[in-house]
Design an enzyme around this catalytic site. Structure first.
Site, short mmCIF file in Angstrom:
data_model
loop_
_atom_site.label_atom_id
_atom_site.label_comp_id
_atom_site.label_asym_id
_atom_site.label_seq_id
_atom_site.Cartn_x
_atom_site.Cartn_y
_atom_site.Cartn_z
N ASN A 122 53.13 16.46 25.94
CA ASN A 122 51.81 15.85 25.95
C ASN A 122 51.56 15.15 24.61
OD1 ASN A 122 51.08 16.81 28.55
ND2 ASN A 122 50.55 18.81 27.69
N LYS A 199 47.27 9.75 29.85
CA LYS A 199 47.59 11.19 29.99
C LYS A 199 46.85 12.00 28.94
CE LYS A 199 49.64 14.87 31.51
NZ LYS A 199 51.04 15.20 31.23
N SER A 266 45.84 25.15 34.08
CA SER A 266 46.36 24.22 33.07
C SER A 266 47.34 24.92 32.15
CB SER A 266 45.20 23.64 32.25
OG SER A 266 44.68 24.63 31.37
N GLU A 279 48.16 23.69 22.44
CA GLU A 279 48.37 22.33 21.93
C GLU A 279 47.06 21.67 21.51
OE1 GLU A 279 52.35 20.79 24.17
OE2 GLU A 279 50.50 20.68 25.35
#
Length: 333
Positions: A122, A199, A266, A279
């Site tokens: 990500n 994203k 998630s 993150e």
């Protein structure tokens, strides 16, 4: 990609590439799903933490849901100490962003001249983190994963569908073909930087809200949270536009539709549940820092980042019984 073993030069297109071996570095949910599918078309080595490696050697790999598969022990090589990579090796780096620099340091020592590292992370800083840790140039290819996957146990994951989007490069067509042969939907993006920003917006909405509230993706699509979701998107969109990658005006509606149809937990919620680093500093925290550097405002992303950090700290702290002071006694008359 400069190596002729990987890329041809005819019209800028990639010739057929024969990947001889695939190494999956990171045996989380994504690594488990990709490892199980790629093992049907190429020899696969899975690099996992010692305890996870032992469990996978005993039980093999199991993927439930879309593209369900079961691989017996021995169908893939499992190790926690990878050996130097052979020729034409594709290394899928599937660790989270907090571990990416350390992964670069470990893998750089094992890389051959033509080893290709596929970075599936990500955020916007993955390549810089990886190469910064490596300390030397390496052949890298970036990808965006839109696969809904959840790890149930070492070597066992649920996949809710989705696939990969590759940064267009001289070898991306051949890599996309390899993934499609392994039944992993895979496309190439002609505007990968814009796709990364899109994203990032999705992650900045879904990850902190689900982690703070301890709910699945679809549960954050409520009227009460609509202003929060839209404010997060607006702050990310302002940065993307400043970087020269304007995002679609209807992106908030697209994100709502995608999350509303997703019953996944998630990745950030999964990390919190397992006591793993999140993150957040590379997602909402990144947005807040970059906005401050540019003189822009991102208060909602900054607040969500602070709340996730607080929840992480609270989860890590030992539970303490608090002794409440007795109410003061009235003086005797």
């Amino acid at each position: 990609m400069p190596s002729s073993r990987w890329a041809g030069s005819t019209g800028g297109a990639c010739r057929q590439v024969t990947v001889q071996q695939v190494v999956i570095f990171g045996a989380g949910a994504l690594g488990t799903v990709l490892g199980a599918r790629l093992a049907t078309v190429r020899p696969v080595a899975l690099v996992a933490r010692p305890a996870a490696a032992r469990a996978i050697r005993r039980r093999g790999l199991v993927v439930h849901g879309e593209g369900a598969a079961r691989l017996d022990p021995g169908a893939v090589t499992v190790t926690h100490r990878p050996r130097p990579f052979g020729p034409r090796c594709l290394v899928v780096v599937a660790v989270k962003l907090p571990d990416l620099a350390a992964a670069g340091r470990s893998l750089a020592a094992l890389a051959a001249e033509d080893t290709c590292f596929l970075l599936v992370q990500n955020g916007l800083e993955g390549r810089e983190l990886f190469l910064g840790g490596a300390g030397r140039p390496l052949l890298t290819q970036r990808a965006i994963a839109s696969m809904g996957a959840e790890l149930l146990a070492p070597g066992e994951a649920v996949c809710a569908g989705g696939g990969l989007t590759l940064e267009r490069s001289p070898c991306s067509a051949a890599l996309a073909l390899l993934f499609r042969k392994a039944h992993v939907p895979c496309t190439e993006s002609p505007d990968f930087e814009r796709a990364l920003w899109k994203k990032l917006a999705v992650n900045c909405v879904a990850n902190p809200l689900t982690a703070i509230l301890d709910v699945r993706n679809c549960d954050v699509i409520t009227p009460d949270l609509a202003p929060v979701r839209r404010a997060v998107c607006a702050e990310v969109a302002a940065l993307a536009a400043h970087a020269g990658h304007p995002l679609p005006e209807d992106l908030p509606e697209r994100i709502d539709a995608a999350l509303g149809a997703s019953s996944n937990r998630s990745s950030m919620l999964q990390d919190l549940t397992r006591g793993r680093p999140t993150e957040i500093d590379y997602l909402n925290g990144f947005v807040a820092r970059r906005a401050e550097e540019l003189g822009l405002a991102a208060p909602v992303n900054a607040t969500l980042a602070a709340l996730v950090r607080a929840r992480t700290a609270a989860a890590a702290a030992p539970y303490r019984l608090r002794r409440w002071a007795a109410p003061p006694q009235r003086p005797a008359r």
